[in-house]
Design a protein around this motif. Sequence first.
Motif, PDB file in Angstrom:
ATOM      1  N   UNK A 175       0.823  -1.203   0.000  1.00 43.95           N
ATOM      2  CA  UNK A 175       0.000   0.000   0.000  1.00 43.95           C
ATOM      3  C   UNK A 175       0.860   1.257   0.000  1.00 43.95           C
ATOM      4  N   UNK A 176       1.894   1.229   0.860  1.00 45.84           N
ATOM      5  CA  UNK A 176       2.767   2.393   0.915  1.00 45.84           C
ATOM      6  C   UNK A 176       3.473   2.612  -0.415  1.00 45.84           C
ATOM      7  N   UNK A 177       3.903   1.480  -0.977  1.00 37.60           N
ATOM      8  CA  UNK A 177       4.592   1.604  -2.270  1.00 37.60           C
ATOM      9  C   UNK A 177       3.674   2.246  -3.299  1.00 37.60           C
ATOM     10  N   UNK A 178       2.416   1.797  -3.261  1.00 29.13           N
ATOM     11  CA  UNK A 178       1.469   2.347  -4.220  1.00 29.13           C
ATOM     12  C   UNK A 178       1.262   3.835  -4.002  1.00 29.13           C
ATOM     13  N   UNK A 179       1.145   4.186  -2.688  1.00 34.53           N
ATOM     14  CA  UNK A 179       0.906   5.597  -2.394  1.00 34.53           C
ATOM     15  C   UNK A 179       2.095   6.455  -2.780  1.00 34.53           C
ATOM     16  N   UNK A 208       4.271   5.740  -5.089  1.00 34.39           N
ATOM     17  CA  UNK A 208       4.713   5.570  -6.472  1.00 34.39           C
ATOM     18  C   UNK A 208       4.458   6.867  -7.234  1.00 34.39           C
ATOM     19  N   UNK A 209       5.476   7.337  -7.991  1.00 37.22           N
ATOM     20  CA  UNK A 209       5.234   8.581  -8.718  1.00 37.22           C
ATOM     21  C   UNK A 209       4.109   8.405  -9.735  1.00 37.22           C
ATOM     22  N   UNK A 253       6.303  10.904 -13.829  1.00 41.10           N
ATOM     23  CA  UNK A 253       7.272  10.139 -14.608  1.00 41.10           C
ATOM     24  C   UNK A 253       7.475  10.754 -15.986  1.00 41.10           C
ATOM     25  N   UNK A 254       6.376  11.146 -16.594  1.00 42.43           N
ATOM     26  CA  UNK A 254       6.479  11.747 -17.921  1.00 42.43           C
ATOM     27  C   UNK A 254       7.236  13.069 -17.870  1.00 42.43           C
ATOM     28  N   UNK A 307       7.973  17.699  -8.548  1.00 42.07           N
ATOM     29  CA  UNK A 307       8.874  16.580  -8.240  1.00 42.07           C
ATOM     30  C   UNK A 307       9.930  16.324  -9.303  1.00 42.07           C
ATOM     31  N   UNK A 308      10.478  17.372  -9.837  1.00 42.94           N
ATOM     32  CA  UNK A 308      11.570  17.173 -10.791  1.00 42.94           C
ATOM     33  C   UNK A 308      12.899  17.557 -10.137  1.00 42.94           C
TER      34      UNK A 308
END
Length: 518
Positions: free
Chosen positions: A152-156, A158-159, A164-165, A438-439
Amino acid sequence: MIYDLKDFGSFVQFILKHNDLLDTPVYGQIWIIGPLFQEYSGLKFTNEEFVWFLIQFNMVSGGSLKFDNVLIPSTNLQSLPKLVWINLPGILILQSRLQGKVLDISTHRETTNSPTSVLDFIQQPDKTIKSYDFLSPDTTIVNSFKFDKDILFQLLNRPTSRTQLNKDKAKRHIPEIPFYHVCNEQAHSQLLASMGLNKKEYSHFGSKHNIPEDIIIQRILKCKSIISNEVFRCFQEKIHFLPIINNHTDLNLGDCSYLDTCHKMKTCRYLHYYTLNPMQKNQKDTIDSKSNNSEYTLGDCFSQACREVQPPQWINCDVRYLPFPILGKFAAIISDPAWDIHMSLPYGTCKDDELLSLPMHELQDEGIIMLWVTGRSIEVGRRALLKWGYKIYDEMIWIKLNQLRRTIVTGRTGHWLNHSKEHLLVGLKGDPIWINKKIDTDVVVSPTRETSRKPDEFYDIVERLVGKHSRKLEIFGRDHNTRPGWLTIGNQLQGVSLTEPELKHKYELYKQTSTTNS
Ligand code: SAH
């Protein structure tokens, strides 16, 4: 058979009561759980029907039961998958739904308040893991729960695809500045200096700092036959700081603490250096103009592919008297006010209340502002941003490097400690969803240049945040700050240069009326 929600009530009770279904002797085997449940509930199922029941139960409980294989109704008992994990929160939520109540999942208490989010729930892992004990002391459950929490944490964390783009876009459009290592072998620099720098015939250049780099490189190349391979390779690959030996230099004094920013370079008796960049400047141009990934992001990819960025624009003015509405609106603003910091500066300063009363609210409906502050002005800066209608979102720092690429230890500012960094407050107005987040990071490590001059990296960061094509304003800028896509205003700029028709028109109108009035 299709079951109704209330048909699952007894199964929920059954699971909550039997906390050992995964453990010995049941081991999650469906052909044992089925009869156990029948006995508990008084309901009657064939094995096949029971699997259908479980499939539907999983639908209404959000997949709370996990099996080691796909559940397919079958009469062959051996082929049925095993139950390997029970998601207690899912079962409890279903129980509350059956009872028509809202469940505070972190405490398992029913409440009348709005339901606590899953996020709140997973943020209290200790409490929730303990609460599992009443279901099963079996560590496999706790572990599998932990595992699930991690997912769950990973999902939350995850960028998002957008992040990402944007990162991908940033990678493609940002030129890679080659990073050169610094040679720390004093003998190399001394040898190169004696061959290329400390020569009498350079006297017409005045200061040795002014000798063009290629002249020094040519001289060193002439001496190639007497330089060892090791030094020659190093000269080609790394930065060397060549000691400048003048008649007045006293080597016993060591390095000048101001190095190339020394105000008395011509007479300073401390040691100064000439920066010799590596000969192999393999400036690989990593930007492939054809590789625009235009169609994906919000931002400016499309325009980037087919529209020129506005050339630099600037206005020489006293910002206290320029009517800001003529400038229009901006996506981003950088302001490096001439704060009155009680230091001798090569330009005039403004008083706090003059800065605070600038009509900054005219310049942005939504967007970001970056405000340079120092020492005492940090607090004034914060107040100013709030007064101008911004929320303070971030604070960035610039860690200053000296000529030798080391952290500055004797800065010219600071009353108690020497200042080796500068602060930049980041304010946000409105809710600009178009900002590319977030860049970049909030720390920039970069060499100092002229007094007060800020690193170019900050412009790049702003351009990545709001796009190259959006309108950007720098207040209190100087000639070297003018850049494509930016309007720069300040009182040390040379004249006026405007290209946007609307801005040009409004500025001319303002000039006409202000000269008529005066
Ligand atoms: N960020 C700049 C340095 C800014 S120093 C850089 O990277 O080089 C502050 C500048 O504001 C100086 O050029 C100073 O002359 C100018 N300034 C001071 N008072 C001003 C005023 N009232 N109107 C416009 N510019 C002003």
